[in-house]
Design an enzyme around this catalytic site. Structure first.
Site, PDB file in Angstrom:
ATOM      1  N   ASP A   1      37.662 -17.617 -22.390  1.00  0.00           N
ATOM      2  CA  ASP A   1      37.506 -16.203 -22.734  1.00  0.00           C
ATOM      3  C   ASP A   1      36.771 -15.449 -21.623  1.00  0.00           C
ATOM      4  O   ASP A   1      35.776 -15.940 -21.085  1.00  0.00           O
ATOM      5  CB  ASP A   1      36.681 -16.150 -24.036  1.00  0.00           C
ATOM      6  CG  ASP A   1      36.569 -14.762 -24.597  1.00  0.00           C
ATOM      7  OD1 ASP A   1      37.607 -14.158 -24.865  1.00  0.00           O
ATOM      8  OD2 ASP A   1      35.427 -14.283 -24.759  1.00  0.00           O
TER       9      ASP A   1
ATOM     10  N   GLU B   1      41.676 -16.101 -19.525  1.00  0.00           N
ATOM     11  CA  GLU B   1      41.815 -14.739 -20.022  1.00  0.00           C
ATOM     12  C   GLU B   1      41.131 -13.831 -18.997  1.00  0.00           C
ATOM     13  O   GLU B   1      39.910 -13.695 -18.999  1.00  0.00           O
ATOM     14  CB  GLU B   1      41.160 -14.554 -21.386  1.00  0.00           C
ATOM     15  CG  GLU B   1      41.549 -13.213 -21.974  1.00  0.00           C
ATOM     16  CD  GLU B   1      40.441 -12.428 -22.653  1.00  0.00           C
ATOM     17  OE1 GLU B   1      40.757 -11.457 -23.346  1.00  0.00           O
ATOM     18  OE2 GLU B   1      39.251 -12.751 -22.479  1.00  0.00           O
TER      19      GLU B   1
HETATM   20  C1  BGC Z   1      38.605 -11.731 -27.016  1.00  0.00           C
HETATM   21  C2  BGC Z   1      38.195 -10.664 -27.980  1.00  0.00           C
HETATM   22  C3  BGC Z   1      36.685 -10.599 -28.019  1.00  0.00           C
HETATM   23  C4  BGC Z   1      36.088 -10.457 -26.603  1.00  0.00           C
HETATM   24  C5  BGC Z   1      34.621 -10.641 -26.578  1.00  0.00           C
HETATM   25  C6  BGC Z   1      38.032 -11.214 -25.705  1.00  0.00           C
HETATM   26  O1  BGC Z   1      38.526 -11.633 -24.607  1.00  0.00           O
HETATM   27  O2  BGC Z   1      39.986 -11.903 -26.947  1.00  0.00           O
HETATM   28  O3  BGC Z   1      38.734 -10.881 -29.250  1.00  0.00           O
HETATM   29  O4  BGC Z   1      36.285  -9.502 -28.788  1.00  0.00           O
HETATM   30  O5  BGC Z   1      36.638 -11.414 -25.760  1.00  0.00           O
HETATM   31  O6  BGC Z   1      34.288 -11.976 -26.844  1.00  0.00           O
END
Ligand code: BGC
Length: 559
Positions: free
Chosen positions: A203, A245
């Site tokens: 993430d 991501e």
């Molecule tokens: C996730 C979100 C989240 C954010 C903060 C993002 O990349 O996909 O759902 O709110 O990270 O953690």
């Protein structure tokens, strides 16, 4: 059994699941691992190769689990560690791999690290987070959640200092300059890989480090650390993957692949809104342009293509004009907008037009990369724009027309979110059971496309060349891998279109339509004419002429 190919992710079809939203095994209104285990047969039937699970760790759930309070536990409401291991065994037995979100950038403010850190400047955990005595440090960094946050700094009265956070103010960023943090996250990763997980969707990776005078994104220090993460995987966990991501422009995402020594995969964020623009405007340019901006990636890497996920359909990688167009087209009601994006599901975005749903799916199944399906989109589930934050696209999976859509047998009032129940997308009309029972439903179509995709490694591994026929409403590309050549033709317009293709290079070959195996007229030196229905598409295998002039390549039964 699991495939033994270390590059398995290049051919895989991914499927994104929130444990709480998929199936409730114990009747408390919240999905859990027990429920999920019961649905693995369905995923195997559909042809899914790898599940991506959203965070299932203990959390105050102010950001639906991305606010992690303990990286090394399972949230009670989802099950036990034993159940997670059982789930992994059962998935693996069916040839399905599982990756999970690893939230590297931040924790919840309820994490014991933060609780200890804020308690005193002398706390051994103080250095786990990023503190300042003013809120002007790193002033060049943008605010990501612009609809809820005013600053990347929040004053903590207990710590008597500001702490840094790129997302919600209840999610303090970890301090990656601290070797103990770097080590703790490596250990977290090893812990889950030891349980049998097949990798991570990492993430928010662009934001790990901060440096004054920069935008605090994609810094060299971040790449150095991520390469260390990868080394650990390569040494001890062969075959496991890291998916980035990084919601960035392709040239900024490219370094996350390194020389094939950083991430195995990364989402292609900017492509996604352009697929919607292409189909809405009936013009292939936005899609082709995006590929001209997409650099080559190392051979052991792969893009991850998607149409929707658990977040808003992000428009961060769009110009102001493109954003206006997307809002005007897909989210006229302000209730459909969240942050810089649109919080709706695939089917409602496309006005439930089966032709457009097929067309967009056909694009993510055939463009270079591995597709991810967001749970429920394979049956055309709807959304609920009345719900807060991004909850409208996180409602319970619709399995049957029974109570709560077959998701749970609890009192409907106890459901973690209401099941969609409107006349068009409600569980009485949209559910797995009824779509499985009929041969020509969206679900059966998805299953068929997945099956055909898997028969041709060229989809996951082939090169791409765009053809530019005069009719700009038709998007045409050739995917080549070893001795296979596939010709993909998509009509982005809502009316029938003819197209004349220059296929001289393939003269003598016979296009075979991959879904029905029908043989099309042989390719010659002359322009090759195809006609397409509104939003129609062809997946054609250009089967070369046999040296003796005979057709070969598939059985002759289609004749
Ligand atoms: C996730 C979100 C989240 C954010 C903060 C993002 O990349 O996909 O759902 O709110 O990270 O953690």
């Amino acid at each position: 059994m699991l495939s033994t190919d270390p590059l398995w992710y290049k051919d895989a079809v991914f499927y994104e699941i929130h444990v709480k939203a998929f199936a409730d095994g114990n009747g408390d209104g919240i999905g859990d691992f027990q429920g999920l285990i019961g649905k693995l047969d369905y995923l195997q039937w559909l042809g899914v190769d790898c599940i991506w699970l959203l965070p299932f760790y203990p959390s105050p759930l102010k950001d639906d689990g991305y606010d992690v309070a303990d990286f090394l536990q399972v949230a009670e409401q989802y099950g036990t560690m034993d159940e997670v291991r059982h789930f992994l065994d059962e998935a693996h037995r069916r040839g399905i791999r599982v990756i999970v979100d690893l939230v590297l950038n931040h924790t919840s403010d309820q994490h014991t690290w933060f609780q200890q850190a804020r308690s005193s400047p002398q706390s051994p955990k103080r250095g786990f987070y990023v503190w300042s005595n003013n809120d002007r440090t790193y002033g060049k960094a943008r605010i990501i959640f612009i609809d809820t946050e005013k600053s990347n700094w929040t004053w903590d009265p207990e710590a008597k200092a500001f702490y840094w956070h790129r997302f919600f103010s209840h999610q303090p960023d970890l301090n990656y300059d601290n070797p103990e943090v770097r080590q703790a996250m490596l250990e977290t990763m090893a812990f889950w890989l030891d349980q049998g997980l097949d990798g991570f969707r990492c993430d928010a990776v662009p934001y790990l480090f901060e440096r004054e005078g920069t935008i605090c994104e994609n810094l060299p220090e971040t790449h150095t650390y991520l390469k260390e993460v990868r080394r650990k995987i390569d040494v001890a966990y062969q075959g496991r993957i890291l998916l980035a991501e990084a919601n960035q422009w392709p040239t900024d995402v490219r370094p996350y692949f390194g020389d094939g020594d950083e991430f195995h995969m990364a989402f292609h964020f900017p492509l996604m809104p352009r697929l919607y623009m292409g189909v809405q405007s009936g013009n292939r340019d936005p899609i082709i342009d995006m590929f001209t901006h997409t650099p080559e990636i190392p051979p052991n890497c792969q893009w991850c293509l998607f149409l929707r996920n658990h977040d808003e359909l992000t428009l961060e990688m769009c110009s102001g004009e493109e954003r206006d167009y997307m809002y005007y087209t897909y989210a006229r009601d302000p209730k459909m907008r969240r942050n810089i994006g649109i919080a709706r599901r695939l089917a409602p975005l496309l006005e439930n037009d089966r032709r457009k749903i097929e067309l967009l799916n056909s694009l993510v199944f055939t463009l270079p990369g591995s597709p991810i399906i967001y749970y429920g989109d394979e049956i055309g589930m709807g959304d609920n724009v009345q719900l807060k934050d991004r909850d409208g696209v996180r409602t319970p999976m619709q399995w049957t027309m029974d109570r709560n859509g077959g998701f749970s047998n609890c009192d409907p009032a106890r459901l973690y979110l209401p099941v969609v129940a409107d006349p068009i997308y409600g569980y009485q009309s949209v559910n797995v059971e009824s779509q499985k029972a009929m041969p020509h439903t969206l679900l059966q179509w998805m299953k068929q496309m997945i099956k055909v995709r898997k028969q041709h490694p060229a989809f996951g591994r082939g090169t791409i060349t765009f053809l530019r026929p005069a009719n700009g409403r038709v998007l045409v590309y050739v995917r080549r891998h070893e001795d296979t050549t596939l010709l993909l033709v998509h009509n982005l317009a809502g009316s029938a279109q003819p197209v004349e293709l220059d296929l001289k290079e393939f003269a003598g070959s016979t296009p075979v339509e991959l879904l029905g195996e029908a043989r099309f007229p042989r390719v010659t030196e002359r322009p090759y004419v195809l006609t397409l229905a509104a939003y129609g598409y062809y997946w054609l295998n250009l089967v070369p002429e046999h040296p003796r002039g005979e057709f070969y390549g598939i059985e002759q039964t289609a004749l």
